[in-house]
Enzyme design. Structure first.
Site, PDB file in Angstrom:
ATOM      1  N   ARG A 112       3.296 -31.575  -3.428  1.00  0.00           N
ATOM      2  CA  ARG A 112       4.312 -32.327  -4.277  1.00  0.00           C
ATOM      3  C   ARG A 112       5.245 -33.015  -3.437  1.00  0.00           C
ATOM      4  O   ARG A 112       5.010 -32.896  -2.052  1.00  0.00           O
ATOM      5  CB  ARG A 112       5.193 -31.021  -4.729  1.00  0.00           C
ATOM      6  CG  ARG A 112       4.391 -29.808  -5.414  1.00  0.00           C
ATOM      7  CD  ARG A 112       5.336 -28.822  -5.758  1.00  0.00           C
ATOM      8  NE  ARG A 112       4.633 -27.686  -6.657  1.00  0.00           N
ATOM      9  CZ  ARG A 112       4.147 -26.627  -6.281  1.00  0.00           C
ATOM     10  NH1 ARG A 112       3.936 -26.313  -5.024  1.00  0.00           N
ATOM     11  NH2 ARG A 112       3.610 -25.947  -7.056  1.00  0.00           N
TER      12      ARG A 112
ATOM     13  N   LYS B 193       7.133 -23.791  -3.504  1.00  0.00           N
ATOM     14  CA  LYS B 193       7.971 -23.107  -4.287  1.00  0.00           C
ATOM     15  C   LYS B 193       8.020 -21.645  -3.756  1.00  0.00           C
ATOM     16  O   LYS B 193       6.890 -20.864  -3.598  1.00  0.00           O
ATOM     17  CB  LYS B 193       7.369 -23.195  -5.795  1.00  0.00           C
ATOM     18  CG  LYS B 193       7.664 -24.766  -6.103  1.00  0.00           C
ATOM     19  CD  LYS B 193       7.385 -24.632  -7.596  1.00  0.00           C
ATOM     20  CE  LYS B 193       7.393 -26.088  -8.426  1.00  0.00           C
ATOM     21  NZ  LYS B 193       7.133 -26.270  -9.933  1.00  0.00           N
TER      22      LYS B 193
ATOM     23  N   HIS C  45       3.335 -37.144  -8.757  1.00  0.00           N
ATOM     24  CA  HIS C  45       2.645 -36.034  -9.349  1.00  0.00           C
ATOM     25  C   HIS C  45       1.552 -36.308 -10.002  1.00  0.00           C
ATOM     26  O   HIS C  45       0.516 -35.455  -9.995  1.00  0.00           O
ATOM     27  CB  HIS C  45       3.708 -35.523 -10.462  1.00  0.00           C
ATOM     28  CG  HIS C  45       3.074 -34.414 -11.448  1.00  0.00           C
ATOM     29  ND1 HIS C  45       2.912 -33.160 -10.819  1.00  0.00           N
ATOM     30  CD2 HIS C  45       2.319 -34.096 -12.498  1.00  0.00           C
ATOM     31  CE1 HIS C  45       2.342 -32.124 -11.624  1.00  0.00           C
ATOM     32  NE2 HIS C  45       1.869 -32.855 -12.435  1.00  0.00           N
TER      33      HIS C  45
ATOM     34  N   ARG D 208      -0.845 -35.721  -7.224  1.00  0.00           N
ATOM     35  CA  ARG D 208      -1.394 -34.400  -7.236  1.00  0.00           C
ATOM     36  C   ARG D 208      -2.415 -34.201  -8.287  1.00  0.00           C
ATOM     37  O   ARG D 208      -3.329 -33.589  -7.917  1.00  0.00           O
ATOM     38  CB  ARG D 208       0.037 -33.703  -7.111  1.00  0.00           C
ATOM     39  CG  ARG D 208      -0.309 -32.217  -7.375  1.00  0.00           C
ATOM     40  CD  ARG D 208       1.110 -31.386  -7.407  1.00  0.00           C
ATOM     41  NE  ARG D 208       1.095 -30.031  -7.736  1.00  0.00           N
ATOM     42  CZ  ARG D 208       0.755 -29.069  -6.899  1.00  0.00           C
ATOM     43  NH1 ARG D 208       0.550 -29.232  -5.759  1.00  0.00           N
ATOM     44  NH2 ARG D 208       0.939 -27.724  -7.239  1.00  0.00           N
TER      45      ARG D 208
ATOM     46  N   HIS E 272      -0.574 -22.973  -6.335  1.00  0.00           N
ATOM     47  CA  HIS E 272      -0.252 -22.381  -7.690  1.00  0.00           C
ATOM     48  C   HIS E 272      -0.209 -20.785  -7.537  1.00  0.00           C
ATOM     49  O   HIS E 272      -0.883 -20.220  -6.922  1.00  0.00           O
ATOM     50  CB  HIS E 272      -1.415 -22.886  -8.732  1.00  0.00           C
ATOM     51  CG  HIS E 272      -1.287 -24.214  -9.148  1.00  0.00           C
ATOM     52  ND1 HIS E 272      -2.437 -24.842  -9.556  1.00  0.00           N
ATOM     53  CD2 HIS E 272      -0.088 -24.781  -9.246  1.00  0.00           C
ATOM     54  CE1 HIS E 272      -2.012 -26.239  -9.893  1.00  0.00           C
ATOM     55  NE2 HIS E 272      -0.733 -26.258  -9.870  1.00  0.00           N
TER      56      HIS E 272
ATOM     57  N   TYR F 181      -6.512 -28.898 -15.031  1.00  0.00           N
ATOM     58  CA  TYR F 181      -7.305 -29.681 -14.361  1.00  0.00           C
ATOM     59  C   TYR F 181      -8.622 -29.882 -14.891  1.00  0.00           C
ATOM     60  O   TYR F 181      -9.549 -30.709 -15.074  1.00  0.00           O
ATOM     61  CB  TYR F 181      -7.184 -29.832 -13.106  1.00  0.00           C
ATOM     62  CG  TYR F 181      -5.727 -30.071 -12.542  1.00  0.00           C
ATOM     63  CD1 TYR F 181      -4.720 -31.175 -12.726  1.00  0.00           C
ATOM     64  CD2 TYR F 181      -5.127 -28.960 -11.803  1.00  0.00           C
ATOM     65  CE1 TYR F 181      -3.510 -30.998 -12.575  1.00  0.00           C
ATOM     66  CE2 TYR F 181      -3.843 -29.081 -11.261  1.00  0.00           C
ATOM     67  CZ  TYR F 181      -2.951 -30.141 -11.759  1.00  0.00           C
ATOM     68  OH  TYR F 181      -1.613 -30.183 -11.466  1.00  0.00           O
TER      69      TYR F 181
END
Length: 295
Positions: free
Chosen positions: A143, A167, A235, A238, A261, A270
């Protein structure tokens, strides 16, 4: 109470500064609304009706449903914190439903477009920092906030590996190609950080840590040279990374790990894009495909 909550996010939940800033903005927006409509900015005393009125005003101001749901999520989290510390007995946001919307289809940049960008532009550019920004985002899937926050000590050029803080302050390791490692070595020859920003790997020409707006501008500039697709953001790089490695046979569980993730469902987005592409190819090329009844 807001400051106490933000400290909780920082020290107990260990959220990133970027995430905490987003929570602060959402809650301060609600606080200003409460002051305007209820003559009090103490959001801990707000009820369900005030929250719903807040959502109505946001909608009337043409704020996207995605942004409204994010603000509502911030409020839910805040009131759960108040429940936890015994400040309230019932969360006023508990029975307020999120807005339903259909997520906008994200169309990745094609492999051919990325190859064209590399062959015709990136390999000939004299701005090594900008080339690094595009290549690192595309070759690692990280990111933009992770790129800006990449620490100098977390870049193992000789070992062809990066440690990324994602994150929730979660660490993950991303392998990089030998070519990308060589590009990073070239960048180190021109890197001149200010003392207060020396711990960050990427710094701008003034020696300061990269900001996300600059990264967006760089990516948008280069993608605009090779694609007419509407979305030309970090993004999308990504998204393109994930789509392309899955197209070329990468295991989805490994892609999930590289992207950081928390659930496989996030990565499966995806694969869904790949299925849509397969349907399109079938409907155009297969002799049994019906022109009227496509898959």
């Amino acid at each position: 109470m807001l400051d106490k909550y933000l400290e909780y996010l920082q020290f107990e939940k260990r959220y990133s500064p970027h995430t905490i800033t987003s929570y602060r903005k959402d809650l301060e927006d609600f606080s200003r609304f409460c002051l305007k409509t209820e003559a009090s900015e103490d959001i801990s005393k707000a009820d369900k009706k005030v929250i719903r009125n807040f959502i109505v005003e946001l909608s009337e101001n043409h704020i996207s449903k995605r942004s409204i749901n994010r603000k509502l999520s911030s409020l839910r989290s805040f009131y759960l914190f108040l429940l936890k510390i015994g400040e309230i007995k019932v969360s006023p946001a508990e029975s307020v439903s999120s807005l339903k919307f259909y997520a906008e289809k994200q169309i990745p940049v094609s492999q051919e477009e990325m190859q064209m960008l590399n062959d015709r532009v990136l390999e000939n550019t004299h701005d090594i920092l900008e080339r690094c920004i595009v290549e690192v985002l595309y070759q690692t899937g990280m990111r933009k906030a992770e790129l800006c926050g990449l620490m100098f000590d977390d870049v193992n050029i000789d070992g062809n590996e990066l440690k990324v803080i994602g994150k929730g302050n979660k660490e993950r390791f991303i392998p990089v190609s030998a070519d990308l490692s060589d590009l990073l070595r070239s960048y180190l020859e021109i890197r001149k950080p200010h003392h207060e920003h020396i711990s960050y790997f990427f710094v701008n020409k003034k020696g300061k840590k990269l900001n996300e707006k600059f990264v967006y501008v760089v990516v948008n500039k280069y993608l605009s040279l090779v694609t007419t697709k509407e979305k030309r953001s970090p993004h999308i790089l990504r998204h393109s990374f994930a789509t392309h490695v899955l197209d070329n046979g990468a295991e989805i569980s490994k892609v999930k790990k590289i992207l950081g993730h928390s659930s496989l469902a996030s990565t499966q987005v995806y694969t869904n894009a790949n299925i849509e592409q397969l349907k399109k190819v079938f409907n155009q090329a297969h002799p049994r495909a019906s022109k009227k009844e496509e898959l």
